[in-house]
Write an enzyme that holds these catalytic residues in place. Structure first.
Site, short mmCIF file in Angstrom:
data_model
loop_
_atom_site.label_atom_id
_atom_site.label_comp_id
_atom_site.label_asym_id
_atom_site.label_seq_id
_atom_site.Cartn_x
_atom_site.Cartn_y
_atom_site.Cartn_z
N TYR A 119 65.12 59.72 52.67
CA TYR A 119 64.71 59.48 51.30
C TYR A 119 65.63 58.40 50.73
O TYR A 119 66.21 57.62 51.47
CB TYR A 119 64.78 60.81 50.53
N ARG B 159 55.31 49.82 42.58
CA ARG B 159 56.66 49.95 41.99
C ARG B 159 57.46 50.90 42.87
O ARG B 159 57.73 52.02 42.51
CB ARG B 159 56.56 50.48 40.55
N LYS C 35 58.48 61.70 51.16
CA LYS C 35 58.32 62.80 50.21
C LYS C 35 57.74 64.03 50.89
O LYS C 35 58.18 65.17 50.64
CB LYS C 35 57.38 62.37 49.07
N GLU D 185 52.72 58.66 43.18
CA GLU D 185 54.09 58.24 43.49
C GLU D 185 54.23 56.72 43.40
O GLU D 185 53.47 55.98 44.03
CB GLU D 185 54.45 58.70 44.91
N ASP D 186 55.19 56.27 42.61
CA ASP D 186 55.57 54.86 42.54
C ASP D 186 54.41 53.93 42.16
O ASP D 186 54.26 52.84 42.72
CB ASP D 186 56.23 54.41 43.84
N ASP E 177 55.46 62.35 40.06
CA ASP E 177 56.87 62.68 40.28
C ASP E 177 57.80 61.79 39.47
O ASP E 177 58.85 62.22 39.02
CB ASP E 177 57.20 62.57 41.77
N ASP E 178 57.41 60.52 39.27
CA ASP E 178 58.26 59.60 38.53
C ASP E 178 58.33 59.97 37.06
O ASP E 178 59.36 59.79 36.42
CB ASP E 178 57.74 58.17 38.68
N ASN F 104 67.10 54.09 41.25
CA ASN F 104 67.21 54.03 42.70
C ASN F 104 66.78 52.65 43.20
O ASN F 104 66.01 51.98 42.54
CB ASN F 104 66.30 55.09 43.34
#
Length: 605
Positions: free
Chosen positions: A124, A177, A195, A267-268, A290-291, A432
């Site tokens: 991760y 992203r 993930k 995600e992203d 999740d973000d 991150n």
């Protein structure tokens, strides 16, 4: 077949004409699947390598295909970890672990579970970020489904190509992203893969029920478009109606193929799509971002836990965010909801304790007309402030949270300003990977060194008065920052004391949340479930952790933590009437533990 042809082929019949076929001559790719011999050893779900017993080697035609030694799983684990530690480059460890996952699934997950603190930064953040950047070069075989604009109109057929028919969790990205690295297009697949590895290792969700998906609508990354090894569509990103129609078809196909209770984790995605997708599908699908939501839940847990160190109730504190995107606004809203829940005050009022700074400065009411819709609830009455350090001085926050995706933005001036009116400033540098963190752990600890000038402004301190009036006796260590980050930092030794930085990693939350949703048969995700997850995580912080300045429990206990979160989330699902697995189990914690996948080897008949 002629004798000559037989001789030319070593006397073995070319049953399907493969030896005489070329790329432009069609043949049928026949395949026989038998769970024995080399076929068994090449199936990562069942392969045990040298752990096949003598009896199994005889029963499954493995004799001679393996060296004579028999290793148990613990010895295999020791050998692999020894090999991994020889690699100096983290990306080499990443590729070695991916190879193991494709070769021996159970050993891979046993490694992750038993060595979670060591291997989490590899599978991760931060290493997965580098892996995504170089995914085209290190790509070996597909680890999930790729759905591109080429598949428009036939996405349901594509989903049916996936070999597993029972899927409970999908993690999907469009790669726009990726972490703080920007648009990586199709190469963002490393994120869903990583993930879902954690869903299994940390949350106990069965690997066969996890499906990573990348939606490829192109990329605006010129470097990738000009890279001959780029594995995605070489075109600019599709937007507007074309993008919306592809996502609509995808979400409909997922529900049709896997049912109402499949969890889809976004995600992203870039801000402009992330909020829209979550808002659009949260009422019709079991969806989670999740973000926005996972980050919010894990930060709220850290804030709740930190109250034992910084004192006061949640409502007593003032929050300042650097970054007003999906993570920042998501955290802010969940904190406001938790304060509202605890004080019974309307959420519109509790938002007033929370300030956000974006690229144009402090979000204030005079900017309301030009703000994106998700920023508008945070536009409070205040004169405009441009610089972060000035925003700190103006709003006097007790808690500073960075979600900007831009490194080195919590400068020395900013941290010193936080320490000037807080005995224990709470600093979250969440961006991150590590290179994008707003500040390092060492910077937070050293720059927040306390003395009375930091704790009282010059106008407040009067030379004629004794210092004891200002309650600064023995504040040398009281002024230390309490620090948590998104990516891991090593412990810091400062003036003879060791500080252990916490990691506000989403991996604390989403595996347990997913397990709770699955085991309760939840059909929708609600904010109350996220609050339940935060409270469960905060409750896992022990006095021993607090003594080290930690506001998160160690990852070594993550399976226990995930089970607690799952039980709390499931309880809330039943309470809200959103659970479909009836009747409700009497002991949800024991039930959660019983549902968790175990990577130990099975014996074969």
């Amino acid at each position: 077949m002629s004798n000559t042809l037989k001789e030319n082929n070593g006397g073995v019949r070319d049953l399907y004409g493969e030896d005489n076929a070329t790329e432009d001559q069609l043949i049928t790719p026949w395949h026989f699947s038998v769970a024995s011999g080399s076929t068994l050893m090449r199936d990562p779900r069942y392969n045990k390598g040298l752990a096949f017993t003598e009896i199994e080697r005889d029963a499954h035609y493995l004799r001679g295909l393996l060296p004579p030694a028999v290793f148990n799983q613990d010895l295999q684990e020791k050998r692999v970890m020894n090999n991994l530690r020889q690699y100096e480059v983290p990306l080499h460890r990443y590729t070695a672990l991916m190879d193991l996952q494709e070769r021996n699934e159970r050993l891979f997950y046993k490694l992750l579970i038993d060595n979670v603190e060591e291997l989490l930064p590899i599978v991760y953040t931060p290493t997965v970020g580098e892996a995504c950047q170089k995914y085209g070069s290190i790509y070996k075989r597909p680890q999930g489904l790729y759905i591109s604009l080429k598949e428009k109109g036939k996405i349901l057929e594509v989903l049916k190509n996936w070999p597993e028919k029972i899927v409970q969790v999908i993690v999907v990205t469009d790669g726009e992203r990726i972490l703080g690295l920007g648009d990586l297009g199709c190469q963002g697949m490393g994120i869903p893969v990583g993930k879902l590895s954690l869903y299994t290792a940390l949350g106990g969700v069965r690997p066969s029920s996890c499906l990573p998906i990348t939606i490829d609508v192109g990329t605006n990354n010129e470097k990738l478009l000009n890279d001959e090894f780029y594995i995605g569509l070489k075109q600019k990103r599709a937007t507007g109606k074309e993008y919306e129609e592809l996502l609509e078809e995808f979400m409909s196909a997922v529900k049709k193929n896997y049912g109402e209770k499949v969890l889809v984790q976004f995600e992203d995605f870039a801000n402009h799509n992330a909020f829209t997708l979550l808002e659009k599908y949260s009422s019709s699908h079991l969806v989670f971002n999740d973000d926005i939501q996972g980050t919010a839940s894990v930060v709220l847990a850290g804030v709740i836990a930190s109250l034992k160190l910084i004192g006061g109730t949640l409502a007593d504190h003032t929050f300042l965010f650097l970054g007003a995107g999906e993570a920042g606004t998501g955290i802010a809203e969940l904190i406001a909801l938790e304060i509202s829940k605890r004080t019974k005050a309307p959420v519109e009022a509790t938002r007033k304790k929370i300030w956000l700074v974006d690229s144009k400065g402090l979000i204030v009411s005079s900017r309301l007309e030009s703000l994106q819709h998700f920023k508008k609830p945070w536009a409070h009455e205040h004169e405009p402030v441009k610089a972060l350090v000035d925003a700190v001085k103006a709003t006097k926050p007790t808690i500073l949270i960075g979600t900007s995706g831009v490194g080195k933005t919590f400068t020395k001036d900013v941290v010193e300003a936080m320490a000037s009116f807080n005995e224990k400033p709470l600093i979250f540098a969440l961006s991150n990977p590590t290179s994008q963190s707003e500040c390092t752990a060492e910077e937070a600890y050293t720059w927040s060194k306390a003395n009375f000038f930091y704790l009282h402004s010059v106008t407040e301190y009067k030379q004629a008065e004794p210092l004891s009036n200002y309650h600064i006796i023995s504040l040398r260590y009281q002024g230390r920052a309490i620090f948590a980050s998104g990516s891991p930092f090593d412990p810091v030794e400062y003036e003879g004391k060791v500080f252990v930085p916490g990691q506000g990693n989403n991996a604390y939350i989403f595996p347990g949340l997913g397990l709770g949703l699955i085991m309760s048969g939840a059909i929708r995700v609600r904010d109350e479930m996220l609050l339940a997850a935060s409270e469960a995580l905060a409750a896992q912080v022990s006095e021993e952790n607090y003594d080290k300045g930690l506001i998160y429990p160690p990852f070594t206990n993550i399976r226990k933590i995930s089970a607690s979160i799952a039980a709390n989330v499931a309880a809330k699902a039943y309470e809200l009437g959103l659970a479909s697995h009836l009747p409700r189990p009497k002991d949800l914690l024991k039930y959660a533990e019983s549902c968790m996948y175990s990577p130990g080897y099975r014996s074969y008949r």
